[in-house]
Design an enzyme around this catalytic site. Sequence first.
Site, short mmCIF file in Angstrom:
data_model
loop_
_atom_site.label_atom_id
_atom_site.label_comp_id
_atom_site.label_asym_id
_atom_site.label_seq_id
_atom_site.Cartn_x
_atom_site.Cartn_y
_atom_site.Cartn_z
N GLU A 59 31.26 15.13 28.73
CA GLU A 59 32.07 15.54 29.22
C GLU A 59 32.61 16.20 27.80
O GLU A 59 33.13 15.31 27.53
CB GLU A 59 32.36 15.12 30.43
CG GLU A 59 34.06 15.42 30.92
CD GLU A 59 33.75 16.92 30.93
OE1 GLU A 59 34.84 17.53 30.82
OE2 GLU A 59 33.44 16.54 32.63
N ASP A 91 34.09 13.73 36.78
CA ASP A 91 35.12 12.97 38.01
C ASP A 91 34.09 11.66 38.23
O ASP A 91 34.77 10.72 38.77
CB ASP A 91 34.75 13.70 39.23
CG ASP A 91 32.94 14.68 39.36
OD1 ASP A 91 32.93 15.62 39.18
OD2 ASP A 91 32.33 13.95 39.23
N ASP A 140 25.68 18.67 35.45
CA ASP A 140 26.64 18.99 36.39
C ASP A 140 27.89 20.13 35.94
O ASP A 140 28.78 19.27 35.60
CB ASP A 140 27.22 17.71 36.47
CG ASP A 140 28.25 17.69 38.00
OD1 ASP A 140 29.35 16.07 38.30
OD2 ASP A 140 28.46 18.87 38.71
N SER A 141 27.35 21.00 35.58
CA SER A 141 29.13 21.98 35.15
C SER A 141 29.30 22.39 36.31
O SER A 141 30.01 22.63 37.20
CB SER A 141 27.70 22.54 33.99
OG SER A 141 26.84 23.72 34.85
N THR A 142 30.30 23.14 35.26
CA THR A 142 31.06 24.14 36.08
C THR A 142 30.45 25.31 36.06
O THR A 142 29.27 25.65 35.79
CB THR A 142 32.78 24.66 35.40
OG1 THR A 142 32.19 24.65 33.60
CG2 THR A 142 33.90 23.82 35.73
N ASP A 184 31.07 19.06 23.17
CA ASP A 184 30.34 20.01 23.71
C ASP A 184 28.67 19.70 24.46
O ASP A 184 28.31 19.18 23.28
CB ASP A 184 30.08 20.93 23.32
CG ASP A 184 29.46 21.87 23.71
OD1 ASP A 184 29.63 23.15 23.03
OD2 ASP A 184 29.53 21.98 24.64
N GLY A 185 28.41 19.45 25.60
CA GLY A 185 26.99 19.14 26.24
C GLY A 185 26.19 20.21 25.01
O GLY A 185 24.43 19.03 24.80
N1 SAM Z 1 30.37 19.62 40.74
C1 SAM Z 1 30.65 20.68 40.57
C2 SAM Z 1 30.85 22.19 40.53
O1 SAM Z 1 29.10 22.34 41.55
O2 SAM Z 1 31.48 22.76 40.24
C3 SAM Z 1 31.29 20.54 38.56
C4 SAM Z 1 31.76 19.17 38.49
S1 SAM Z 1 32.49 18.67 36.88
C5 SAM Z 1 33.95 17.79 36.93
C6 SAM Z 1 31.83 19.99 36.04
C7 SAM Z 1 32.40 19.36 34.49
O3 SAM Z 1 32.12 20.10 33.23
C8 SAM Z 1 33.79 19.24 34.29
O4 SAM Z 1 34.85 18.36 34.08
C9 SAM Z 1 34.23 19.90 33.04
O5 SAM Z 1 34.76 19.98 32.30
C10 SAM Z 1 32.74 19.58 32.55
N2 SAM Z 1 32.11 21.23 31.15
C11 SAM Z 1 32.33 22.40 31.12
N3 SAM Z 1 31.27 22.85 29.90
C12 SAM Z 1 30.83 21.93 30.11
C13 SAM Z 1 30.45 21.85 28.18
N4 SAM Z 1 30.41 22.72 27.82
N5 SAM Z 1 29.50 20.92 27.74
C14 SAM Z 1 30.36 19.29 29.12
N6 SAM Z 1 31.17 18.97 29.96
C15 SAM Z 1 31.47 20.70 29.91
#
Ligand code: SAM
Length: 293
Positions: free
Chosen positions: A110, A90, A160-162, A142-143
């Site tokens: 991301e 975001d 800042d992941s899910t 993928d991170g």
């Molecule tokens: N602040 C939010 C929370 O605390 O839940 C997180 C916001 S941010 C939108 C989370 C992002 O992590 C998402 O856009 C998701 O697609 C990304 N994400 C999840 N797994 C990932 C991975 N393995 N590598 C990179 N990005 C990833």
Amino acid sequence: MAEKRWIAETLFDDLGFRMAYRVDKVLYELHTEHQHLVLFEHSFFGKMLMLDGATQITKRDEFIYQEMMSHVPLFAHGDAREVLIIGGGDCGIAEEVLKHKTVKRLTQVEIDPAVVEFAREHFPEFTRPVFADKRFESVIDDGMKYVAQADRRFDVIIVDSTDPQGPGKILFSHKFYAACKRCMRKGAVLVTQNGVPIFQPRELISSVTKFRQLFADGACYLAAIPTYVGGHMAMGWATDDRRLRQIPAKILAERYRRAGGLRTKYWTPEVHAAAFALPRFIADTLAKAGRTR
Ligand code: SAM
């Protein structure tokens, strides 16, 4: 008049409760390759993004999380030049990081291009300044794969992941934290989104245990975010420089002044220093994470 739709956060179904939001208008809804994404208008919280039934960001309270995930590690470090964000599609955190003039390069990795695309359409207040900034690099990957292969070294890594489900699960693994450590410069710090301790204690214990196996200092700091239901939100902290967690507010205030007094709505030098003071039940939770190596 048709009944308004309510969208529920299902993250804590196993605990037997849901937070639900009355939807004024659905702006965007999609099953992407990685997750279910819904963006909607809410009368009080404004635009809200949910991924797989978990609230990610709301216009009303996003500043708290974005500021604490960015300014705490950056002001603690004091001279961060190379910064990496994992997740964060975001661009809310990227916008805060780029307020620091010391930062020479910021890379955001991301996994889901749909999140960045929709953020460019629906959160221009974040994405416009970020994508216009030459220091910013957006990578879709993928991170885990990125940090496992990266040649570059970073002063600050912000995860800042899910939550630890679906694509985000690997970002809470020992393998991922060890790969992050490999990409960190001397005196660097790693911060992570680490859930709400009262509902997700195991998540925090698990991450801090791994931090303490890999780093000289593994801990967390806190902030209260209304739509991350559960009172305190924990942000994981890992570094080999034990002093970084104890920078006095006086020195942070000096660094803030030198940074040109960038505008914040939550972060202050005092809030920063106090964020590491843990209520006893959270300190007791961290005590279950074993000793530092
Ligand atoms: N602040 C939010 C929370 O605390 O839940 C997180 C916001 S941010 C939108 C989370 C992002 O992590 C998402 O856009 C998701 O697609 C990304 N994400 C999840 N797994 C990932 C991975 N393995 N590598 C990179 N990005 C990833």
